[in-house]
Design a protein around this motif. Structure first.
Motif, short mmCIF file in Angstrom:
data_model
loop_
_atom_site.label_atom_id
_atom_site.label_comp_id
_atom_site.label_asym_id
_atom_site.label_seq_id
_atom_site.Cartn_x
_atom_site.Cartn_y
_atom_site.Cartn_z
N ARG A 463 4.41 -6.60 -5.23
CA ARG A 463 3.36 -6.11 -4.34
C ARG A 463 2.08 -5.83 -5.13
O ARG A 463 2.11 -5.42 -6.28
CB ARG A 463 3.80 -4.81 -3.65
CG ARG A 463 4.91 -4.99 -2.65
CD ARG A 463 5.35 -3.65 -2.09
NE ARG A 463 4.27 -2.96 -1.36
CZ ARG A 463 3.77 -1.78 -1.70
NH1 ARG A 463 4.24 -1.14 -2.78
NH2 ARG A 463 2.82 -1.22 -0.98
N ASP A 464 0.95 -6.05 -4.46
CA ASP A 464 -0.34 -5.61 -4.99
C ASP A 464 -0.52 -4.17 -4.52
O ASP A 464 -0.95 -3.90 -3.40
CB ASP A 464 -1.45 -6.52 -4.46
CG ASP A 464 -2.81 -6.20 -5.08
OD1 ASP A 464 -2.99 -5.04 -5.54
OD2 ASP A 464 -3.69 -7.07 -5.09
N VAL A 465 -0.18 -3.22 -5.39
CA VAL A 465 -0.18 -1.81 -5.02
C VAL A 465 -1.57 -1.34 -4.63
O VAL A 465 -1.75 -0.58 -3.67
CB VAL A 465 0.39 -0.96 -6.17
CG1 VAL A 465 0.28 0.53 -5.85
CG2 VAL A 465 1.83 -1.34 -6.45
N PHE A 466 -2.59 -1.77 -5.35
CA PHE A 466 -3.95 -1.35 -5.05
C PHE A 466 -4.38 -1.83 -3.67
O PHE A 466 -5.01 -1.10 -2.90
CB PHE A 466 -4.91 -1.87 -6.13
CG PHE A 466 -4.90 -1.06 -7.39
CD1 PHE A 466 -5.95 -0.22 -7.69
CD2 PHE A 466 -3.84 -1.13 -8.27
CE1 PHE A 466 -5.95 0.53 -8.85
CE2 PHE A 466 -3.81 -0.38 -9.43
CZ PHE A 466 -4.87 0.46 -9.72
N ARG A 467 -4.02 -3.06 -3.35
CA ARG A 467 -4.39 -3.60 -2.03
C ARG A 467 -3.65 -2.86 -0.92
O ARG A 467 -4.24 -2.55 0.13
CB ARG A 467 -4.08 -5.09 -1.98
CG ARG A 467 -4.59 -5.78 -0.74
CD ARG A 467 -4.30 -7.26 -0.80
NE ARG A 467 -4.87 -7.98 0.33
CZ ARG A 467 -4.69 -9.26 0.58
NH1 ARG A 467 -3.96 -9.99 -0.26
NH2 ARG A 467 -5.24 -9.83 1.63
N ALA A 468 -2.36 -2.58 -1.16
CA ALA A 468 -1.58 -1.87 -0.16
C ALA A 468 -2.13 -0.47 0.09
O ALA A 468 -2.01 0.08 1.20
CB ALA A 468 -0.12 -1.78 -0.61
N ALA A 469 -2.75 0.11 -0.94
CA ALA A 469 -3.32 1.46 -0.80
C ALA A 469 -4.78 1.41 -0.35
O ALA A 469 -5.47 2.44 -0.36
CB ALA A 469 -3.21 2.19 -2.13
N ASN A 470 -5.26 0.20 0.03
CA ASN A 470 -6.65 0.03 0.49
C ASN A 470 -7.68 0.44 -0.57
O ASN A 470 -8.76 0.96 -0.24
CB ASN A 470 -6.90 0.80 1.79
CG ASN A 470 -6.08 0.24 2.93
OD1 ASN A 470 -6.00 -0.98 3.09
ND2 ASN A 470 -5.46 1.11 3.71
N ILE A 471 -7.35 0.26 -1.83
CA ILE A 471 -8.29 0.51 -2.92
C ILE A 471 -9.08 -0.77 -3.16
O ILE A 471 -8.48 -1.80 -3.49
CB ILE A 471 -7.57 0.96 -4.20
CG1 ILE A 471 -6.77 2.25 -3.94
CG2 ILE A 471 -8.55 1.15 -5.34
CD1 ILE A 471 -5.89 2.66 -5.10
N PRO A 472 -10.39 -0.73 -3.02
CA PRO A 472 -11.19 -1.96 -3.16
C PRO A 472 -11.04 -2.58 -4.56
O PRO A 472 -11.07 -1.88 -5.57
CB PRO A 472 -12.62 -1.49 -2.93
CG PRO A 472 -12.50 -0.21 -2.18
CD PRO A 472 -11.23 0.43 -2.69
#
Length: 774
Positions: A463-472
């Motif tokens: 998983r792309d953790v940053f993307r999943a957390a809506n971090i640009p």
């Protein structure tokens, strides 16, 4: 053990002896019987072969399947040739010409040997590490539907224990752990002797720890069946403990000295312990010597059991204890690495095997007719003997042309990223075969957009953790089986070994991939041995090195490259281009994708830059063919021109500005854009060689280009790299040359300061031109 098992052990034991004899005789013939015209020692490593013969007999005639691939320890090359000879796939002429011109090579070579070689070896450690990356390539092909899981093979490396000193093995080990490698065997010939000395005793148990920590199963084969049986007898435990604690140097020396000295030492050290004297007394000197050297790596039964026990996909390291020179008169001697049996010694060995003089090359000499017939049948039934010849992988369709990125000012590095992104979005079949990789510089070498589009390769979902957390973040990297980017840590050796494995996908696995690797240009040198290794075995890939030269500016001398163009020119199997403009880059990349796949092609190195420069207007496409051949006139000289400026790459603006400032004073001044110093130089030297060989006298491309100038016209050459890259152009027609470039370590600074300090600016070009007329 059943009857069939006994027969198998007997057959493999005979093959062990065959391989020891044939490898020894091949080396002896090259050194003592074949005519020597130059007086040089030929060599061949009889001792290093002898320590491997049992391991290779069991591996090749019992454990290996047709889909398995092997990298053979360099110094065991003669054993591989002996195996292929017994299988009927190596010729007698090749054996007789071992280490001679056109004969069997010193070390296994994919490109030079006549037999099928899976992986070239020679520079120690690299042949080991490449098998791990080949296992990752195999996983990639399975995940992408290009191979069935049932058809996966093991990637096997046979190594000497001294190779475990090579740092690239541990860089590879770490990368393999991150990628969860499988189907990989590394088999260590643990003879505890290197070229100069015996192996340090402190490392006895450390290798187990290192490999187990990285997820490998470690199987240690220290004792053969005879030792194991003896240890179970009264007094045997004391002998076992003595062997386990014996220093490597002592064990080697005692092996060389023989049974009587073994007895003397054992009696002195443990003779007073219960039952030991009686146990030792049950062996005569010859039998005691046989007992003490009955190590796991020489015991057929032990090897069979070990290989059979590792039938799953877990990566496995076998530490097989052996004696260097086993079965030969210099077994155990510390100087045996390069030792050669003399004629008397080889004759004694021949006699002990019952081989008649004159029958030395017969595959099964010394055996009775029935035994020879049975052994021949056993060889023919072995799984590896059924392996078919490798079939050619179909070529991947390539677009007729690649779109040129738009923009009045562009850097070649940014244009490269855009071209790849457009390909990724295009849906063209070529895009599906591209595999990118980079040693932790994916973003800074402009691969990020391609990875956003195509994803990271992972056997398991990441998983792309940053993307999943809506971090640009501009990086939207998820990992999955369909991903097309192999993410690597910051180790350039691993980059080039990964490219080697990806670039061999066609011959190894029947599916062609288009590997693209990016790296900072100065750090090519950090992985140069692995790059040379990849090219030597004709792996095909596109190497994109960027940023380059002092044009990198504020990054400073540690990140600025000087001699990388010379590396590109000097590396066989690799064609170096340094385009200046985006349209050149697109055209060259399209050509590179075809060249990578051509039967007579090779790999391609693009030296790119981060400097955005103004793009030139084109009136036509006449430049394109010449650009692929190495250079074209950006401003064609007149018939009476007195000079020409020759430039490469990022310094195009300086060359154009200097040309514009001098054109009124030097009417007809030429401006030559060299897109590939490599191809120009290669063509020139090939033309010279053709003249010497009496072939047609067709001028090379560089000769045709410079023919546009009067004979006495001078040249000013300039490149953001070593001036030697272009200075040789004066030798083509005897022209005066003033060569500008970088010949010392750079420093931080902006481009005006750096170009002025290193004489790369327009003023330096004008001054150099003036010097032509002094």
């Amino acid at each position: 053990m059943d009857i069939e098992g006994v027969a198998r052990v007997d057959a493999l034991d005979m093959l062990d002896t065959r391989l020891r004899w044939l490898s020894s005789w091949t080396i002896h013939n090259a050194n003592h019987l074949r005519e020597s015209r130059d007086g040089l020692k030929v060599g061949g490593h009889q001792a290093s072969c002898a320590s491997m013969t049992a391991i290779m007999a069991v591996l090749y005639f019992h454990a290996l399947r047709p889909q398995d691939k092997v990298a053979v320890k360099p110094h065991a090359g003669p054993v591989l040739h002996a195996i292929e000879y017994l299988m009927g796939r190596q010729s007698l002429d090749q054996l007789k010409a071992f280490r001679g011109f056109g004969g069997a090579q010193s070390y296994p070579s994919r490109t030079k040997d006549k037999i099928r070689v899976d992986f070239s070896t020679g520079s120690v450690g690299l042949g080991v590490a490449v098998t791990a990356f080949a296992s990752l390539v195999q996983d990639y092909l399975v995940a992408h539907g290009a191979m069935q899981e049932a058809d996966m093979g093991r990637m096997v490396a046979l190594m000497g224990d001294a190779e475990l000193d090579e740092g690239n093995i541990y860089e590879c080990l770490i990368e393999g752990y991150k990628h969860d490698i499988r189907n990989c065997w590394w088999i260590v010939d643990y003879n505890r002797q290197s070229l100069d000395a015996t192996t340090a005793d402190r490392m006895f148990n450390r290798f187990d720890d290192i490999f187990r920590t990285c997820g490998w199963r470690v199987i240690t084969l220290k004792h053969g069946k005879l030792q194991q049986a003896t240890f179970a007898r009264p007094g045997g435990s004391a002998i076992a403990a003595w062997i386990d604690n014996c220093p490597n140097a002592d064990f080697a020396a005692l092996t060389y000295q023989g049974g009587a000295v073994w007895r003397e030492r054992l009696m002195a050290d443990i003779g007073k312990e219960p039952h030991v004297a009686k146990l030792l007394g049950s062996f005569d000197d010859e039998a005691l010597e046989r007992l003490m050297t009955n190590l796991g790596g020489h015991c057929i039964e032990t090897l069979i059991e070990a290989f059979d026990a590792a039938s799953d996909t877990l990566p496995t390291m076998f530490i097989a204890y052996t004696v260097k020179g086993f079965g030969l008169p210099f077994a155990g001697h510390k100087d045996n690495h390069a030792g050669l049996m003399n004629p008397t010694q080889i004759a004694t060995l021949r006699g002990s095997l019952g081989i008649a003089e004159g029958d030395e090359w017969l595959p099964f000499a010394g055996l009775g007719e029935n035994a020879a017939s049975q052994l021949r049948a056993f060889v023919e039934r072995s799984p590896l003997a059924q392996r078919d010849a490798a079939s050619a992988a179909p070529a991947v369709d390539t677009p007729a042309s690649l779109p040129v990125p738009e923009g009045a000012e562009q850097s070649t590095q940014a244009a490269f990223g855009r071209i790849l992104l457009d390909l990724a979005k295009s849906g063209h079949p070529l895009a599906d075969r591209i595999v990118t990789t980079s040693p932790d510089v994916t973003v800074s070498t402009n691969l990020g957009a391609f990875v956003n589009q195509r994803g990271l390769f992972r056997r398991g979902e990441l998983r792309d953790v940053f993307r999943a957390a809506n971090i640009p973040s501009p990086q939207k990297w998820s990992g999955h089986g369909a991903g097309q980017h192999m993410e690597l840590g910051i180790a350039e050796n691993n980059l080039f070994l990964m490219l080697a494995a990806l670039g061999l996908a066609a011959p190894l696995f029947g599916t062609r991939l288009i590997p693209i690797g990016t790296v900072y240009d100065p750090f090519i040198a950090r992985g140069l041995d692995a790059l040379n290794y990849a090219c030597y075995q004709d792996a095909r890939f596109l190497l994109v090195a960027t940023p380059s030269g002092v044009t990198l500016g504020p990054e400073g001398g540690a990140h600025q490259s000087i001699n990388s163009p010379l590396i590109g020119m000097g590396q066989p199997g690799l064609t170096y281009y340094e385009p200046a403009f985006a349209d050149e880059l697109a055209h060259i990349m399209g050509h590179a994708f075809r060249h990578i796949q051509a039967p007579d092609g090779g790999s391609v190195y693009l030296r790119l830059t981060t400097r955005a420069i103004e793009q030139v207007a084109r009136d036509d496409d006449d430049w394109k063919e010449d650009a692929l051949r190495g250079g074209y006139w950006l401003r064609r000289p007149s018939a009476n021109a007195e000079a020409a400026i020759v430039f490469t790459g990022a310094l195009a603006p300086e060359a154009l500005e200097a040309w514009a400032s001098m054109i009124d004073d030097l009417p007809g001044l030429g401006l030559l854009n060299v897109t590939s110093p490599d191809l120009l130089h290669r063509g020139w030297t090939a033309h010279s060689a053709a003249r010497w060989a009496g072939r047609p006298n067709v001028p090379s491309h560089v000769e045709a280009l410079l023919a546009a100038l009067p004979e006495k016209a001078g040249l000013v050459t300039i490149i953001d790299g070593s001036p030697s890259t272009l200075s040789w152009l004066g030798g083509v027609r005897g022209a005066r040359v003033r060569a500008l470039g970088v010949d010392r370590f750079g420093q931080t600074g902006d481009l005006p300061d750096l170009y002025r300090a290193y004489r790369l600016d327009p003023a330096a070009i004008v001054e150099a031109t003036a010097e032509l007329f002094v």
